[in-house]
Design a protein around this motif. Sequence first.
Motif, mmCIF file in Angstrom:
data_model
loop_
_atom_site.group_PDB
_atom_site.id
_atom_site.type_symbol
_atom_site.label_atom_id
_atom_site.label_comp_id
_atom_site.label_asym_id
_atom_site.label_seq_id
_atom_site.Cartn_x
_atom_site.Cartn_y
_atom_site.Cartn_z
ATOM 1 N N ASN A 13 42.040 -35.123 19.402
ATOM 2 C CA ASN A 13 40.814 -35.521 18.709
ATOM 3 C C ASN A 13 40.925 -36.913 18.096
ATOM 4 N N ALA A 49 50.709 -29.363 11.909
ATOM 5 C CA ALA A 49 50.687 -30.714 12.478
ATOM 6 C C ALA A 49 51.512 -31.685 11.640
ATOM 7 N N THR A 92 41.030 -30.421 19.647
ATOM 8 C CA THR A 92 42.330 -30.067 19.072
ATOM 9 C C THR A 92 42.892 -31.286 18.353
ATOM 10 N N TRP A 93 43.824 -31.043 17.456
ATOM 11 C CA TRP A 93 44.216 -32.040 16.472
ATOM 12 C C TRP A 93 44.558 -33.432 17.013
ATOM 13 N N GLN A 94 45.656 -33.549 17.711
ATOM 14 C CA GLN A 94 46.077 -34.882 18.164
ATOM 15 C C GLN A 94 45.115 -35.502 19.185
ATOM 16 N N VAL A 99 44.454 -31.797 7.377
ATOM 17 C CA VAL A 99 45.469 -31.617 8.421
ATOM 18 C C VAL A 99 45.987 -30.184 8.421
ATOM 19 N N ASN A 135 39.940 -34.110 10.979
ATOM 20 C CA ASN A 135 41.253 -33.488 11.132
ATOM 21 C C ASN A 135 42.353 -34.207 10.370
#
Length: 193
Positions: A77, A175, A73-75, A171, A167
């Motif tokens: 990662n 996010a 997942t984004w953050q 983005v 990511n």
Amino acid sequence: MDNQKPVTVAKSVVNESEQIQLAIQMIKLGARLQLLESQTTLSRERLIKLYKELKGVSPPKGMLPFSTDWFLTWQPNIHASIFYNIYKFMLDYTGVSGIQAIIKAYSLYLQQVEIEGSDAEPVLSLTRAWTLVRFVESKMLKLQSCSCCGGNFIVNTYDINHRYVCNLCHVPSRAGKTKKAKALTYKVVSMTA
Ligand SMILES: [Zn+2]
């Protein structure tokens, strides 16, 4: 070597104090009980006692995180990638390995994301960092270089993307590209370059 002292006894005392030092180091960095049990030879009772003494509370119960999804997942990662780049550097260029490499890399990760000294919880806990290393060792996750920025990021091994874009170069709209996120990208990229 003029006398034959019982080496084994001395050794086990040294080893025990080393084990306690290791446990203290890990508890201070936020390790869960299961991680402490797997990486030291100290008994569960001993570890709980140590934990209470250092933290003033009992160690939290519950299982260790198991899924690889969280790391993708984004953050998380970005944070997992920062940690893993440091960890890989440790393995490749210094003599440390195993839990010591994880501890050293994790301390440096905390410095990189500027958590040390502040009250904020780091995105990546020591337990997660350790789990990440196990996922990479079991080839469920791996480092992949982004075709856009060249930074090395944690990806799912079974993702069949030929041109991987990280990511941060891609983005998700929810996010948003915050200043902090940008600063972290540069860190991942500069670590790789
Ligand atoms: Zn990128």
